[in-house]
Design an enzyme around this catalytic site. Structure first.
Site, PDB file in Angstrom:
ATOM      1  N   HIS A  78      22.033 -10.527   2.232  1.00 38.56           N
ATOM      2  CA  HIS A  78      23.121  -9.677   1.738  1.00 38.56           C
ATOM      3  C   HIS A  78      23.243  -9.655   0.212  1.00 38.56           C
ATOM      4  O   HIS A  78      24.058  -8.910  -0.328  1.00 38.56           O
ATOM      5  CB  HIS A  78      24.457 -10.150   2.327  1.00 38.56           C
ATOM      6  CG  HIS A  78      24.892 -11.471   1.766  1.00 38.56           C
ATOM      7  ND1 HIS A  78      24.251 -12.651   2.065  1.00 38.56           N
ATOM      8  CD2 HIS A  78      25.869 -11.772   0.888  1.00 38.56           C
ATOM      9  CE1 HIS A  78      24.835 -13.643   1.395  1.00 38.56           C
ATOM     10  NE2 HIS A  78      25.815 -13.140   0.669  1.00 38.56           N
ATOM     11  N   HIS A  93      25.837  -8.483  -4.817  1.00 40.07           N
ATOM     12  CA  HIS A  93      26.330  -9.071  -3.570  1.00 40.07           C
ATOM     13  C   HIS A  93      26.938  -7.944  -2.733  1.00 40.07           C
ATOM     14  O   HIS A  93      28.018  -7.451  -3.045  1.00 40.07           O
ATOM     15  CB  HIS A  93      27.374 -10.137  -3.906  1.00 40.07           C
ATOM     16  CG  HIS A  93      27.854 -10.924  -2.735  1.00 40.07           C
ATOM     17  ND1 HIS A  93      28.730 -10.416  -1.800  1.00 40.07           N
ATOM     18  CD2 HIS A  93      27.574 -12.193  -2.359  1.00 40.07           C
ATOM     19  CE1 HIS A  93      28.976 -11.348  -0.899  1.00 40.07           C
ATOM     20  NE2 HIS A  93      28.284 -12.438  -1.214  1.00 40.07           N
TER      21      HIS A  93
END
Length: 170
Positions: A78, A93
């Site tokens: 991620h 992020h």
């Protein structure tokens, strides 16, 4: 011996990073740029990881925000961290608390050590998978070595296309 030198020289030329303009970060996705303080996670919004901004993605693609090197791809896929050719260390992020998805819906197209060009596709992700899991898609774009710079300015807010200048670091 000459052939070896030529091969080595060619390999070195292939890894040379061509930067756009020093000190700029370009939008790593299509979407809306928001102030750091509006990221719905205090670790990011309060600047604990560094200065930067957030983006609300319009599509599930992450592009290189400058020419540089991939220094981290999270095991849970991620997040990606990069280092620009002029030393900016940046964390992208995707989503908040998406680490809990354990990689579901994330597909990195780069690995640690890869050299990337500004605008190169680095990751695809599923907005619908993130939302179905109950998380927000807001993406943190954080200069993790902020303490090395005296000035970091978000140049643009609002809807931006990939590779438009969004931040200046000096």
């Amino acid at each position: 011996m000459n052939i070896f030198k030529n091969l080595l020289k060619k390999k070195q030329e292939e890894t040379v990073i061509e930067k756009k303009e020093s000190g700029y970060i370009y939008a790593p996705m299509e979407g809306e740029v928001i102030p750091l303080q509006e990221i719905p996670d205090e670790v990011f919004s309060e600047g604990m990881m560094g200065k930067g901004c957030g983006m609300k993605p319009a599509e599930g693609k992450v592009y290189a925000p400058f020419d540089g090197e991939v220094v981290l791809v999270a095991n849970t896929k991620h997040a990606i961290a990069l280092r620009s050719c002029d030393g900016i260390e940046l964390l992208i992020h995707v989503g908040m608390d998406t680490v809990k998805m354990d990689g579901k819906g994330f597909n990195p197209h780069v690995k640690v050590g890869d050299m990337v060009k500004c605008g190169q596709l680095m990751m695809t992700f599923s907005i619908s998978d993130i939302e179905a899991a109950g998380y927000v898609t807001t993406t943190a774009i954080i200069v993790t070595n902020s303490e090395e710079y005296s000035n970091e300015a978000v140049l643009m807010q609002g809807v931006r296309k990939k590779s438009e200048k969004i931040m200046q670091v000096s």
